[in-house]
Motif scaffolding. Structure first.
Motif, mmCIF file in Angstrom:
data_model
loop_
_atom_site.group_PDB
_atom_site.id
_atom_site.type_symbol
_atom_site.label_atom_id
_atom_site.label_comp_id
_atom_site.label_asym_id
_atom_site.label_seq_id
_atom_site.Cartn_x
_atom_site.Cartn_y
_atom_site.Cartn_z
ATOM 1 N N GLY A 1 0.817 -1.207 0.000
ATOM 2 C CA GLY A 1 0.000 0.000 0.000
ATOM 3 C C GLY A 1 0.850 1.257 0.000
ATOM 4 N N ALA A 2 1.895 1.277 0.813
ATOM 5 C CA ALA A 2 2.783 2.436 0.866
ATOM 6 C C ALA A 2 3.466 2.664 -0.483
ATOM 7 C CB ALA A 2 3.826 2.258 1.968
ATOM 8 N N ASN A 3 3.916 1.594 -1.109
ATOM 9 C CA ASN A 3 4.550 1.715 -2.430
ATOM 10 C C ASN A 3 3.554 2.161 -3.493
ATOM 11 O OD1 ASN A 3 7.136 1.026 -1.543
ATOM 12 N ND2 ASN A 3 6.734 -1.156 -1.805
ATOM 13 N N GLU A 4 2.347 1.639 -3.427
ATOM 14 C CA GLU A 4 1.310 2.037 -4.378
ATOM 15 C C GLU A 4 0.992 3.527 -4.241
ATOM 16 O OE1 GLU A 4 -3.328 0.972 -5.458
ATOM 17 O OE2 GLU A 4 -2.143 -0.504 -4.350
ATOM 18 N N SER A 5 1.038 4.029 -3.018
ATOM 19 C CA SER A 5 0.755 5.452 -2.812
ATOM 20 C C SER A 5 1.812 6.334 -3.485
ATOM 21 C CB SER A 5 0.651 5.786 -1.321
ATOM 22 O OG SER A 5 1.918 5.885 -0.710
ATOM 23 N N ILE A 6 3.045 5.872 -3.516
ATOM 24 C CA ILE A 6 4.104 6.638 -4.194
ATOM 25 C C ILE A 6 3.808 6.707 -5.686
ATOM 26 C CG2 ILE A 6 6.522 6.540 -4.911
ATOM 27 C CD1 ILE A 6 7.255 5.868 -2.070
ATOM 28 N N GLU A 7 3.446 5.590 -6.279
ATOM 29 C CA GLU A 7 3.119 5.567 -7.711
ATOM 30 C C GLU A 7 1.936 6.497 -8.017
ATOM 31 O OE1 GLU A 7 2.472 1.543 -9.028
ATOM 32 O OE2 GLU A 7 4.257 0.851 -7.941
ATOM 33 N N LYS A 8 0.889 6.400 -7.221
ATOM 34 C CA LYS A 8 -0.299 7.223 -7.454
ATOM 35 C C LYS A 8 0.013 8.706 -7.226
ATOM 36 C CE LYS A 8 -3.718 3.642 -6.571
ATOM 37 N NZ LYS A 8 -4.326 3.578 -7.884
ATOM 38 N N SER A 9 0.842 8.986 -6.243
ATOM 39 C CA SER A 9 1.228 10.369 -5.961
ATOM 40 C C SER A 9 2.010 10.968 -7.127
ATOM 41 C CB SER A 9 2.074 10.429 -4.691
ATOM 42 O OG SER A 9 2.599 11.715 -4.512
ATOM 43 N N GLN A 10 2.965 10.221 -7.643
ATOM 44 C CA GLN A 10 3.765 10.714 -8.774
ATOM 45 C C GLN A 10 2.871 11.093 -9.949
ATOM 46 O OE1 GLN A 10 6.421 7.395 -9.351
ATOM 47 N NE2 GLN A 10 8.024 8.323 -8.100
ATOM 48 N N LYS A 11 1.937 10.228 -10.285
ATOM 49 C CA LYS A 11 1.040 10.490 -11.410
ATOM 50 C C LYS A 11 0.150 11.700 -11.145
ATOM 51 C CE LYS A 11 0.864 5.721 -12.980
ATOM 52 N NZ LYS A 11 0.048 4.518 -13.098
ATOM 53 N N TRP A 12 -0.425 11.759 -9.941
ATOM 54 C CA TRP A 12 -1.358 12.836 -9.639
ATOM 55 C C TRP A 12 -0.650 14.185 -9.576
ATOM 56 C CZ3 TRP A 12 -2.560 16.603 -6.083
ATOM 57 C CH2 TRP A 12 -3.837 17.162 -6.205
ATOM 58 N N VAL A 13 0.481 14.244 -8.901
ATOM 59 C CA VAL A 13 1.213 15.514 -8.809
ATOM 60 C C VAL A 13 1.651 15.956 -10.190
ATOM 61 C CG1 VAL A 13 3.329 16.606 -7.941
ATOM 62 C CG2 VAL A 13 1.917 15.235 -6.403
ATOM 63 N N HIS A 14 2.149 15.031 -10.992
ATOM 64 C CA HIS A 14 2.573 15.383 -12.352
ATOM 65 C C HIS A 14 1.416 15.973 -13.161
ATOM 66 C CE1 HIS A 14 4.834 15.265 -16.072
ATOM 67 N NE2 HIS A 14 3.812 14.643 -16.640
ATOM 68 N N SER A 15 0.236 15.418 -13.011
ATOM 69 C CA SER A 15 -0.933 15.879 -13.771
ATOM 70 C C SER A 15 -1.576 17.136 -13.199
ATOM 71 C CB SER A 15 -2.003 14.781 -13.822
ATOM 72 O OG SER A 15 -1.531 13.669 -14.524
ATOM 73 N N ASN A 16 -1.433 17.378 -11.892
ATOM 74 C CA ASN A 16 -2.196 18.437 -11.239
ATOM 75 C C ASN A 16 -1.385 19.546 -10.578
ATOM 76 O OD1 ASN A 16 -5.191 17.437 -11.241
ATOM 77 N ND2 ASN A 16 -3.924 15.647 -10.829
ATOM 78 N N LEU A 17 -0.182 19.234 -10.128
ATOM 79 C CA LEU A 17 0.576 20.240 -9.375
ATOM 80 C C LEU A 17 2.009 20.434 -9.873
ATOM 81 C CD1 LEU A 17 -0.493 19.364 -5.705
ATOM 82 C CD2 LEU A 17 -1.502 21.044 -7.256
ATOM 83 N N ALA A 18 2.318 19.925 -11.046
ATOM 84 C CA ALA A 18 3.691 20.015 -11.555
ATOM 85 C C ALA A 18 4.190 21.455 -11.606
ATOM 86 C CB ALA A 18 3.787 19.363 -12.933
ATOM 87 N N HIS A 19 3.288 22.395 -11.854
ATOM 88 C CA HIS A 19 3.683 23.806 -11.935
ATOM 89 C C HIS A 19 4.061 24.389 -10.569
ATOM 90 C CE1 HIS A 19 -0.552 23.831 -10.845
ATOM 91 N NE2 HIS A 19 -0.429 25.099 -10.468
ATOM 92 N N LEU A 20 3.768 23.673 -9.484
ATOM 93 C CA LEU A 20 4.053 24.170 -8.138
ATOM 94 C C LEU A 20 5.257 23.519 -7.465
ATOM 95 C CD1 LEU A 20 0.453 24.385 -6.632
ATOM 96 C CD2 LEU A 20 1.800 26.198 -7.708
ATOM 97 N N VAL A 21 5.737 22.408 -8.022
ATOM 98 C CA VAL A 21 6.855 21.711 -7.400
ATOM 99 C C VAL A 21 8.119 21.873 -8.231
ATOM 100 C CG1 VAL A 21 5.429 20.063 -6.153
ATOM 101 C CG2 VAL A 21 6.239 19.486 -8.428
ATOM 102 N N ASP A 22 9.236 21.896 -7.538
ATOM 103 C CA ASP A 22 10.531 22.086 -8.171
ATOM 104 C C ASP A 22 11.257 20.741 -8.227
ATOM 105 O OD1 ASP A 22 12.745 23.220 -9.285
ATOM 106 O OD2 ASP A 22 13.394 24.273 -7.474
#
Length: 98
Positions: free
Chosen positions: A61-82
């Motif tokens: 579950g913890a590993n799956e959350s990393i995968e889902k987080s990467q995809k979601w942040v890339h699609s939704n918050l990439a402009h806010l993270v460095d």
């Protein structure tokens, strides 16, 4: 209990309520679909860095959350993270709650 921690360098000093609302209404709902999900926390330093902590019953579950987080942040918050976050998972070996 297994924990996933991600530390982001942010392009903004502090998260605003719109971003937090988006995380709550969209991303947290995704985490809730991961088997064994227990909790999600955000720590905003107010100094261009943000940490997230997710708790799961299993390492999977913890590993799956990393995968889902990467995809979601890339699609939704990439402009806010460095760049990509520093991230790791591990088994929780001690906890105290009051």
């Amino acid at each position: 209990m297994h924990t996933s921690i991600r530390i982001y360098k942010s392009k903004i000093e502090k998260l605003d309520t719109d971003v937090l609302q988006k995380i709550e209404t969209e991303f947290v709902q995704i985490l809730r679909t991961v088997a064994g999900f227990h909790a999600y926390r955000i720590i905003d330093s107010g100094n261009y860095s943000i940490a997230t902590i997710s708790f799961f019953e299993t390492e999977q579950g913890a590993n799956e959350s990393i995968e889902k987080s990467q995809k979601w942040v890339h699609s939704n918050l990439a402009h806010l993270v460095d760049g990509p976050p520093t991230q790791f998972t591990g088994q929780q070996v001690f906890s105290e709650v009051v």
